[in-house]
Structures are given as structure tokens and as C-alpha cells.
Design a protein around this motif. Structure first.
Motif, PDB file in Angstrom:
ATOM      1  N   VAL A  87       0.896  -1.112   0.105  1.00 53.73           N
ATOM      2  CA  VAL A  87       0.034  -0.002   0.057  1.00 53.73           C
ATOM      3  C   VAL A  87       0.823   1.421   0.106  1.00 53.73           C
ATOM      4  CG1 VAL A  87      -1.737   1.251   1.414  1.00 53.73           C
ATOM      5  CG2 VAL A  87      -2.053  -1.171   1.106  1.00 53.73           C
ATOM      6  N   ALA A  88       2.006   1.222   1.076  1.00 57.96           N
ATOM      7  CA  ALA A  88       2.930   2.454   0.820  1.00 57.96           C
ATOM      8  C   ALA A  88       3.427   2.597  -0.482  1.00 57.96           C
ATOM      9  CB  ALA A  88       4.005   2.255   1.867  1.00 57.96           C
ATOM     10  N   LYS A  89       3.798   1.569  -1.364  1.00 63.22           N
ATOM     11  CA  LYS A  89       4.337   1.951  -2.661  1.00 63.22           C
ATOM     12  C   LYS A  89       3.393   2.313  -3.621  1.00 63.22           C
ATOM     13  CE  LYS A  89       6.899  -0.563  -6.200  1.00 63.22           C
ATOM     14  NZ  LYS A  89       7.536  -1.604  -6.403  1.00 63.22           N
ATOM     15  N   ARG A  90       2.139   1.895  -3.363  1.00 59.81           N
ATOM     16  CA  ARG A  90       0.986   2.472  -4.286  1.00 59.81           C
ATOM     17  C   ARG A  90       0.757   3.950  -3.969  1.00 59.81           C
ATOM     18  NH1 ARG A  90      -3.636  -2.136  -5.370  1.00 59.81           N
ATOM     19  NH2 ARG A  90      -2.327  -3.585  -5.948  1.00 59.81           N
ATOM     20  N   LEU A  91       0.794   4.381  -2.761  1.00 60.44           N
ATOM     21  CA  LEU A  91       0.221   5.669  -2.397  1.00 60.44           C
ATOM     22  C   LEU A  91       1.508   6.519  -2.123  1.00 60.44           C
ATOM     23  CD1 LEU A  91      -2.256   4.728   0.177  1.00 60.44           C
ATOM     24  CD2 LEU A  91      -2.685   5.445  -2.090  1.00 60.44           C
ATOM     25  N   ASN A  92       2.700   6.097  -2.445  1.00 56.97           N
ATOM     26  CA  ASN A  92       4.179   6.885  -2.376  1.00 56.97           C
ATOM     27  C   ASN A  92       4.135   7.309  -0.789  1.00 56.97           C
ATOM     28  OD1 ASN A  92       6.449   7.925  -3.171  1.00 56.97           O
ATOM     29  ND2 ASN A  92       5.380   9.778  -3.681  1.00 56.97           N
TER      30      ASN A  92
ATOM     31  N   GLU B  85      -8.564   1.894  -2.394  1.00 52.84           N
ATOM     32  CA  GLU B  85      -9.320   2.669  -3.617  1.00 52.84           C
ATOM     33  C   GLU B  85     -10.026   3.662  -2.995  1.00 52.84           C
ATOM     34  OE1 GLU B  85     -10.936  -0.225  -6.372  1.00 52.84           O
ATOM     35  OE2 GLU B  85      -8.926  -0.976  -6.760  1.00 52.84           O
ATOM     36  N   ASN B  86     -10.886   3.122  -1.887  1.00 57.38           N
ATOM     37  CA  ASN B  86     -11.855   3.989  -1.170  1.00 57.38           C
ATOM     38  C   ASN B  86     -10.879   5.370  -0.377  1.00 57.38           C
ATOM     39  OD1 ASN B  86     -13.863   2.473  -1.928  1.00 57.38           O
ATOM     40  ND2 ASN B  86     -14.018   1.698   0.083  1.00 57.38           N
ATOM     41  N   PHE B  87      -9.705   4.976   0.019  1.00 57.02           N
ATOM     42  CA  PHE B  87      -8.964   6.091   0.796  1.00 57.02           C
ATOM     43  C   PHE B  87      -8.574   7.161  -0.288  1.00 57.02           C
ATOM     44  CE2 PHE B  87      -5.103   7.752   1.825  1.00 57.02           C
ATOM     45  CZ  PHE B  87      -5.159   8.098   3.098  1.00 57.02           C
ATOM     46  N   VAL B  88      -8.421   6.690  -1.458  1.00 57.32           N
ATOM     47  CA  VAL B  88      -8.006   7.844  -2.521  1.00 57.32           C
ATOM     48  C   VAL B  88      -9.369   8.516  -3.099  1.00 57.32           C
ATOM     49  CG1 VAL B  88      -7.135   8.312  -4.755  1.00 57.32           C
ATOM     50  CG2 VAL B  88      -5.926   6.581  -2.990  1.00 57.32           C
ATOM     51  N   ARG B  89     -10.360   7.715  -3.235  1.00 63.12           N
ATOM     52  CA  ARG B  89     -11.591   8.390  -3.932  1.00 63.12           C
ATOM     53  C   ARG B  89     -12.617   8.740  -3.155  1.00 63.12           C
ATOM     54  NH1 ARG B  89     -12.327   3.441  -8.387  1.00 63.12           N
ATOM     55  NH2 ARG B  89     -10.393   3.905  -9.404  1.00 63.12           N
ATOM     56  N   LEU B  90     -13.119   8.348  -2.079  1.00 62.37           N
ATOM     57  CA  LEU B  90     -14.134   8.853  -1.308  1.00 62.37           C
ATOM     58  C   LEU B  90     -13.728   9.904  -0.192  1.00 62.37           C
ATOM     59  CD1 LEU B  90     -15.746   5.391  -0.345  1.00 62.37           C
ATOM     60  CD2 LEU B  90     -16.247   7.076  -2.358  1.00 62.37           C
TER      61      LEU B  90
ATOM     62  N   GLU C 271       2.170  14.350   1.217  1.00 64.72           N
ATOM     63  CA  GLU C 271       1.303  13.477   0.830  1.00 64.72           C
ATOM     64  C   GLU C 271      -0.115  13.949   0.284  1.00 64.72           C
ATOM     65  OE1 GLU C 271       0.666  11.967   5.059  1.00 64.72           O
ATOM     66  OE2 GLU C 271       2.568  10.788   4.732  1.00 64.72           O
ATOM     67  N   LYS C 272      -0.357  15.139   0.557  1.00 61.90           N
ATOM     68  CA  LYS C 272      -1.449  15.942   0.160  1.00 61.90           C
ATOM     69  C   LYS C 272      -1.153  16.221  -1.404  1.00 61.90           C
ATOM     70  CE  LYS C 272      -2.827  18.532   4.183  1.00 61.90           C
ATOM     71  NZ  LYS C 272      -3.174  19.788   4.562  1.00 61.90           N
ATOM     72  N   LYS C 273      -0.132  16.799  -1.666  1.00 60.32           N
ATOM     73  CA  LYS C 273       0.355  16.905  -3.193  1.00 60.32           C
ATOM     74  C   LYS C 273       0.140  15.673  -3.949  1.00 60.32           C
ATOM     75  CE  LYS C 273       3.880  19.170  -5.541  1.00 60.32           C
ATOM     76  NZ  LYS C 273       5.273  19.719  -5.462  1.00 60.32           N
ATOM     77  N   TYR C 274       0.709  14.684  -3.104  1.00 55.76           N
ATOM     78  CA  TYR C 274       0.605  13.161  -4.137  1.00 55.76           C
ATOM     79  C   TYR C 274      -0.805  12.856  -4.575  1.00 55.76           C
ATOM     80  CZ  TYR C 274       1.124   8.647  -5.694  1.00 55.76           C
ATOM     81  OH  TYR C 274       1.150   7.211  -6.344  1.00 55.76           O
ATOM     82  N   LEU C 275      -1.426  12.554  -3.354  1.00 56.32           N
ATOM     83  CA  LEU C 275      -2.907  12.195  -3.376  1.00 56.32           C
ATOM     84  C   LEU C 275      -3.762  13.332  -4.181  1.00 56.32           C
ATOM     85  CD1 LEU C 275      -3.639  10.806   0.232  1.00 56.32           C
ATOM     86  CD2 LEU C 275      -3.207   9.501  -1.893  1.00 56.32           C
ATOM     87  N   GLN C 276      -3.619  14.459  -4.026  1.00 55.61           N
ATOM     88  CA  GLN C 276      -4.037  15.388  -5.176  1.00 55.61           C
ATOM     89  C   GLN C 276      -4.065  15.262  -6.451  1.00 55.61           C
ATOM     90  OE1 GLN C 276      -6.767  17.662  -4.161  1.00 55.61           O
ATOM     91  NE2 GLN C 276      -7.278  17.621  -6.149  1.00 55.61           N
ATOM     92  N   GLY C 277      -2.672  14.758  -6.673  1.00 53.96           N
ATOM     93  CA  GLY C 277      -2.289  14.485  -8.249  1.00 53.96           C
ATOM     94  C   GLY C 277      -3.075  13.038  -8.683  1.00 53.96           C
ATOM     95  N   VAL C 278      -3.082  12.209  -7.730  1.00 54.14           N
ATOM     96  CA  VAL C 278      -4.010  10.764  -7.910  1.00 54.14           C
ATOM     97  C   VAL C 278      -5.295  11.035  -8.341  1.00 54.14           C
ATOM     98  CG1 VAL C 278      -4.673   8.733  -6.874  1.00 54.14           C
ATOM     99  CG2 VAL C 278      -2.280   9.308  -6.744  1.00 54.14           C
ATOM    100  N   LEU C 279      -5.855  12.075  -7.367  1.00 55.84           N
ATOM    101  CA  LEU C 279      -7.315  12.295  -7.647  1.00 55.84           C
ATOM    102  C   LEU C 279      -7.583  13.163  -9.162  1.00 55.84           C
ATOM    103  CD1 LEU C 279      -8.089  13.747  -3.951  1.00 55.84           C
ATOM    104  CD2 LEU C 279      -9.025  11.447  -5.160  1.00 55.84           C
ATOM    105  N   ASP C 280      -6.894  14.014  -9.318  1.00 49.46           N
ATOM    106  CA  ASP C 280      -6.902  14.638 -10.638  1.00 49.46           C
ATOM    107  C   ASP C 280      -6.697  13.534 -11.661  1.00 49.46           C
ATOM    108  OD1 ASP C 280      -7.072  16.922  -9.259  1.00 49.46           O
ATOM    109  OD2 ASP C 280      -4.963  17.631  -9.650  1.00 49.46           O
ATOM    110  N   GLN C 281      -5.854  12.455 -11.944  1.00 48.90           N
ATOM    111  CA  GLN C 281      -5.947  11.520 -12.650  1.00 48.90           C
ATOM    112  C   GLN C 281      -7.142  10.787 -12.846  1.00 48.90           C
ATOM    113  OE1 GLN C 281      -2.534   9.293 -11.639  1.00 48.90           O
ATOM    114  NE2 GLN C 281      -1.054  10.709 -12.770  1.00 48.90           N
ATOM    115  N   ILE C 282      -7.662  10.427 -11.677  1.00 48.58           N
ATOM    116  CA  ILE C 282      -9.021   9.998 -11.690  1.00 48.58           C
ATOM    117  C   ILE C 282      -9.999  10.746 -12.353  1.00 48.58           C
ATOM    118  CG2 ILE C 282     -10.856   8.895 -10.252  1.00 48.58           C
ATOM    119  CD1 ILE C 282      -8.558   8.120  -8.359  1.00 48.58           C
ATOM    120  N   LYS C 283     -10.105  11.812 -12.174  1.00 48.11           N
ATOM    121  CA  LYS C 283     -11.059  12.789 -12.658  1.00 48.11           C
ATOM    122  C   LYS C 283     -10.989  12.973 -14.258  1.00 48.11           C
ATOM    123  CE  LYS C 283     -11.733  15.632  -8.678  1.00 48.11           C
ATOM    124  NZ  LYS C 283     -11.425  17.125  -8.048  1.00 48.11           N
ATOM    125  N   ASP C 284      -9.527  13.102 -14.632  1.00 46.83           N
ATOM    126  CA  ASP C 284      -9.259  13.060 -15.994  1.00 46.83           C
ATOM    127  C   ASP C 284      -9.892  11.805 -16.690  1.00 46.83           C
ATOM    128  OD1 ASP C 284      -8.289  15.556 -15.653  1.00 46.83           O
ATOM    129  OD2 ASP C 284      -6.184  14.876 -15.586  1.00 46.83           O
TER     130      ASP C 284
END
Length: 89
Positions: free
Chosen positions: A13-18, A52-57, A70-83
Motif C-alpha cells: 500500500v505504501a508503494k502504491r500511495l507513495n 481505492e476508497n481512501f483515495v477516491r471517497l 502526501e496531500k500533493k501526491y494524493l491530489q495528483g492521483v485524484l486529478d488523474q482519476i477525474k481526467d
């Protein structure tokens, strides 16, 4: 049809979420990954869906409690999901 739950270790999980494994352990103790459980009082097992829920919900709530990097990285992940969602529609 049998549905199987995919469990991930804290390092996976750590690797997936950086994030670090220690940070994942803290998040598990805080109940941030629904269904996470400790094996032999040593290793965390976290359902893939919970990651997945941690990142999306509730992204605002999740991100507001994390450290800046961590915020910066997860915001990037959320932006990718939105795209991806916009491309699908």
C-alpha cells in the motif's frame, strides 16, 4: 460465483500511495482503511478496495489530515482519476 477479497500488505500500500510503511500503519490504527486487520499482531493486511476508497471517497477530508507532501501526491492521483472519468464520458 465466489468473490475473493484482495489483501495488500502495508509495504504494498505504501508503494502504491507513495507513503512509508510506518505511515500506512498509523493510518490503519486510525481506522482510515476499512477492513484493515493485523496478522499475528505484527503485519497489517489491507483490502485493496479500502485503498481505492481512501483515495477516491471524501477526498477533501482525507487530504486535509495528511502531511503536505502526501496531500500533493494524493491530489495528483485524484486529478488523474477525474481526467480518466472525463475521458470515459
Amino acid at each position: 460465483m465466489e468473490i475473493t477479497e484482495i489483501l495488500l500488505s502495508a509495504p504494498e500500500v505504501a508503494k502504491r500511495l507513495n507513503l512509508t510503511s510506518q505511515r500506512i500503519g498509523v493510518l490503519c490504527k486510525q481506522g482510515r482503511f476499512e477492513g484493515a486487520r493485523k496478522l499475528q499482531n505484527r503485519w497489517w493486511l489491507i483490502p485493496e478496495q479500502a485503498v481505492e476508497n481512501f483515495v477516491r471517497l471524501r477526498p477533501g477530508q482525507q487530504i486535509s489530515r495528511l502531511k503536505f507532501n502526501e496531500k500533493k501526491y494524493l491530489q495528483g492521483v485524484l486529478d488523474q482519476i477525474k481526467d480518466q472519468n472525463q475521458e470515459e464520458n
